[in-house]
Design a protein around this motif. Structure first.
Motif, PDB file in Angstrom:
ATOM      1  N   ALA A 160       0.830  -1.210   0.000  1.00 62.42           N
ATOM      2  CA  ALA A 160       0.000   0.000   0.000  1.00 62.42           C
ATOM      3  C   ALA A 160       0.858   1.251   0.000  1.00 62.42           C
ATOM      4  O   ALA A 160       0.546   2.244  -0.683  1.00 62.42           O
ATOM      5  N   ALA A 161       1.951   1.230   0.750  1.00 65.11           N
ATOM      6  CA  ALA A 161       2.829   2.402   0.826  1.00 65.11           C
ATOM      7  C   ALA A 161       3.468   2.720  -0.515  1.00 65.11           C
ATOM      8  O   ALA A 161       3.769   3.892  -0.813  1.00 65.11           O
ATOM      9  N   ARG A 162       3.672   1.698  -1.332  1.00 68.26           N
ATOM     10  CA  ARG A 162       4.232   1.907  -2.672  1.00 68.26           C
ATOM     11  C   ARG A 162       3.178   2.362  -3.673  1.00 68.26           C
ATOM     12  O   ARG A 162       3.488   2.561  -4.859  1.00 68.26           O
ATOM     13  N   GLY A 163       1.928   2.467  -3.233  1.00 64.22           N
ATOM     14  CA  GLY A 163       0.851   2.873  -4.129  1.00 64.22           C
ATOM     15  C   GLY A 163       0.128   1.722  -4.787  1.00 64.22           C
ATOM     16  O   GLY A 163      -0.715   1.933  -5.662  1.00 64.22           O
ATOM     17  N   GLY A 164       0.440   0.459  -4.379  1.00 64.65           N
ATOM     18  CA  GLY A 164      -0.246  -0.699  -4.952  1.00 64.65           C
ATOM     19  C   GLY A 164      -1.699  -0.761  -4.533  1.00 64.65           C
ATOM     20  O   GLY A 164      -2.075  -0.306  -3.452  1.00 64.65           O
ATOM     21  N   ARG A 165      -2.514  -1.339  -5.376  1.00 63.43           N
ATOM     22  CA  ARG A 165      -3.947  -1.443  -5.064  1.00 63.43           C
ATOM     23  C   ARG A 165      -4.191  -2.463  -3.961  1.00 63.43           C
ATOM     24  O   ARG A 165      -3.640  -3.574  -3.979  1.00 63.43           O
ATOM     25  N   VAL A 166      -5.051  -2.086  -3.021  1.00 60.24           N
ATOM     26  CA  VAL A 166      -5.505  -2.996  -1.970  1.00 60.24           C
ATOM     27  C   VAL A 166      -7.020  -2.907  -1.928  1.00 60.24           C
ATOM     28  O   VAL A 166      -7.581  -1.811  -1.907  1.00 60.24           O
ATOM     29  N   LEU A 167      -7.663  -4.065  -1.913  1.00 56.61           N
ATOM     30  CA  LEU A 167      -9.123  -4.140  -1.828  1.00 56.61           C
ATOM     31  C   LEU A 167      -9.496  -5.050  -0.670  1.00 56.61           C
ATOM     32  O   LEU A 167      -9.031  -6.191  -0.599  1.00 56.61           O
ATOM     33  N   GLY A 168     -10.321  -4.555   0.240  1.00 52.79           N
ATOM     34  CA  GLY A 168     -10.844  -5.377   1.328  1.00 52.79           C
ATOM     35  C   GLY A 168     -12.343  -5.531   1.173  1.00 52.79           C
ATOM     36  O   GLY A 168     -13.054  -4.546   0.934  1.00 52.79           O
ATOM     37  N   ILE A 169     -12.827  -6.767   1.283  1.00 42.38           N
ATOM     38  CA  ILE A 169     -14.260  -7.046   1.127  1.00 42.38           C
ATOM     39  C   ILE A 169     -14.782  -7.669   2.414  1.00 42.38           C
ATOM     40  O   ILE A 169     -14.257  -8.679   2.879  1.00 42.38           O
ATOM     41  N   CYS A 170     -15.800  -7.070   3.000  1.00 45.34           N
ATOM     42  CA  CYS A 170     -16.471  -7.553   4.207  1.00 45.34           C
ATOM     43  C   CYS A 170     -15.448  -7.722   5.342  1.00 45.34           C
ATOM     44  O   CYS A 170     -14.947  -6.746   5.864  1.00 45.34           O
ATOM     45  N   GLY A 171     -15.115  -8.943   5.722  1.00 44.11           N
ATOM     46  CA  GLY A 171     -14.115  -9.133   6.762  1.00 44.11           C
ATOM     47  C   GLY A 171     -12.784  -8.498   6.403  1.00 44.11           C
ATOM     48  O   GLY A 171     -12.060  -7.998   7.270  1.00 44.11           O
ATOM     49  N   GLY A 172     -12.447  -8.486   5.117  1.00 43.47           N
ATOM     50  CA  GLY A 172     -11.220  -7.841   4.671  1.00 43.47           C
ATOM     51  C   GLY A 172     -11.267  -6.339   4.873  1.00 43.47           C
ATOM     52  O   GLY A 172     -10.267  -5.716   5.249  1.00 43.47           O
ATOM     53  N   LEU A 173     -12.426  -5.739   4.633  1.00 40.02           N
ATOM     54  CA  LEU A 173     -12.623  -4.322   4.941  1.00 40.02           C
ATOM     55  C   LEU A 173     -12.379  -4.069   6.426  1.00 40.02           C
ATOM     56  O   LEU A 173     -11.693  -3.115   6.811  1.00 40.02           O
ATOM     57  N   GLN A 174     -12.935  -4.922   7.275  1.00 36.26           N
ATOM     58  CA  GLN A 174     -12.788  -4.744   8.721  1.00 36.26           C
ATOM     59  C   GLN A 174     -11.320  -4.821   9.128  1.00 36.26           C
ATOM     60  O   GLN A 174     -10.857  -4.064   9.985  1.00 36.26           O
TER      61      GLN A 174
END
Length: 486
Positions: free
Chosen positions: A327-341
């Motif tokens: 994330a610090a390098r600007g890469g995409r991160v996606l969290g869904i449901c529990g991943g969002l939490q």
């Protein structure tokens, strides 16, 4: 109307019962018949939101949801009256007719059958009264003699429905004829009599090389081998069991995008990523250690049935640091449901809804999640607001999906700044590369796939037609109609 019932049994889990049942649903629906799927008890963390018995919504196993769509039927909780969602090796959340039943969950495994059988039988009877054909899927193997006395999903269902049964085996894993004979041998004579035939699934090669084994097996059992079904790579349906589906995937084309999905132990709703497997040049990697994230364009934190436990596992593997560096390098991160939490500042489960405790999240989004007894189970049709950065292509997109969660997520005072892009359901970080969704189903939207990858996956309807054609061609003409007395 009293439906004819055909039951798909297997010599083991993973034999292919689910997709064969799906193909049968579409085959008979194509004959103009009113068809419904049924599985008395499913153990899976892949679940879908469907209509309840009364007003409101409930959840069933994803396999029966897709079977209902294949049958051109409206998915409902009667199609999978009992769903067990594993939370630990010795504990599952019990969902009866779409709703969590904590009292059933507290009972020992074998003590549940007497309590649930009346509802299971009533659900099946109701479907039979409204349809021409009910395609029933078994679970595991009907010859699990340690469970026969408390069975509510295999032989007891077959007897109650008067079902004709197909016994499916996975010939690719070896030992298929021994599996078929051993299963037959462990059944009572009256249950053996329900076997209309054996099905050899996932075969690669020249079927003529099987001789004389099918003939010898019929001499020993009196049961014919009715079909040899070819191996269907990439058939388009998600795997029934998320763990068995968690293998690296790609279509062989040069990879333009590498998506790493963190495969924690209690991963859930893995089926929603199936469309990604059908995008040419996209490679899915299931990450269990930091090295698996190297070179990833995206990192996805999927749903979890035990969010705090899976977050602890993620940290123990060192994946938390790898996600933060990406994330610090600007890469995409996606969290869904529990991943969002997990992406938030804090996760708090004071009542032990999943795992009692409180822990810091990964801190990539300024959010806090608190678990409560009330579980949110509902469909949702939403529209993304304006997004920035890496996820800009989703701006203004209409999306239909579903919510299944007990954790309630809100913005955290003093946390990392976030931008709410769907009210109460989606947030993005200030840099624009980290996105969290409480909604499942993004990649099942053709518009989202077009926006993110420039193309969609084949339609489910095309997948169902292909499966039905493959299965029908594996049987001699007239055999499938004969199973339902036509």
């Amino acid at each position: 109307m009293t439906a004819r019932c055909v039951m798909v049994l297997g010599t083991s889990s993973g034999a292919g019962k689910s997709w064969i049942a799906t193909a049968l649903c579409r085959h008979w629906a194509n004959q103009g018949l009113k068809v419904a799927p049924f599985k008395a008890q499913n153990m899976s963390n892949n679940a879908r939101v469907v209509a309840g018995v009364e007003e409101g919504w409930g959840e069933i196993g994803a396999a029966q949801y897709f079977q209902a769509l294949a049958a051109r039927a409206v998915p409902g909780v009667r199609m999978n009256p009992l769903l067990l969602k594993p939370e630990a090796d010795t504990r599952s959340q019990v969902v009866l007719l779409g709703q969590v039943d904590a009292a059933l969950g507290a009972l020992p495994w074998r003590a549940r059958s007497a309590r649930v059988w009346p509802q299971v039988a009533q659900a099946l009877d109701a479907l039979r009264a409204e349809h021409d054909v009910v395609v029933i899927e078994g679970a595991g193997s009907p010859a699990e003699i340690n469970l026969m006395a408390s069975d509510v999903v295999n032989l007891r269902v077959a007897r109650h429905a008067g079902a004709r049964c197909l016994l499916v085996t996975d010939i690719d894993r070896g030992g298929a004829f021994a599996h078929l004979y051993g299963t037959w041998a462990l059944l009572a004579p009256e249950d053996r009599a329900r076997l209309a035939g054996f099905v050899l699934n996932k075969f690669r090669g020249d079927a003529a090389l099987l001789a004389p084994a099918p003939q010898r097996l019929e001499e020993l059992t009196g049961v014919p081998t009715l079909a040899v079904v070819p191996m269907c790579f990439g058939h388009g349906l998600p795997e029934e069991d998320g763990r068995s589906g968690a293998r690296d995937r790609g279509d062989g084309a040069p990879a333009h995008t590498r998506i790493a999905i963190v495969a924690y132990p209690r991963i859930s709703n893995l089926d929603e990523f199936q469309p990604l497997e059908q995008v040419p040049g996209l490679r899915l990697v299931w990450a269990r250690q930091p090295a698996d994230l190297e070179g990833a364009d995206w990192i996805v934190l999927p749903g979890s049935k035990a969010t705090l436990s899976d977050l602890c596992w993620l940290r123990a593997q060192g994946l938390d640091g790898a996600v933060a560096r990406h994330a610090a390098r600007g890469g995409r991160v996606l969290g869904i449901c529990g991943g969002l939490q997990m992406l938030g500042q804090v996760i708090d489960d004071p009542l032990g809804v999943e795992t009692r405790g409180r822990a810091p999240g990964l801190g990539l989004l300024g959010l806090t999640t608190t678990f409560a007894q009330d579980k949110t189970v509902r469909p949702a049709a939403v529209r993304f607001g304006a997004l920035a950065g890496a996820w800009r292509a989703l701006s203004g997109l209409h999306c239909a999906g579903y919510e299944i969660h007990a954790g309630h997520t809100t913005t955290a005072a003093g946390g990392a700044p976030v931008h709410e892009v769907i009210a109460g359901l989606a947030w993005q970080n200030a840099a624009g590369n980290v996105l969290g969704l409480a909604l499942h189903g993004l990649f099942e939207q053709d518009a989202a796939m077009q926006a993110l990858f420039g193309r969609g996956a084949p339609s489910l309807d095309a997948t169902f037609e292909s499966l039905a054609a493959t299965l029908a061609s594996s049987f001699e003409p007239g055999v499938l109609d004969g199973l339902i007395g036509r």
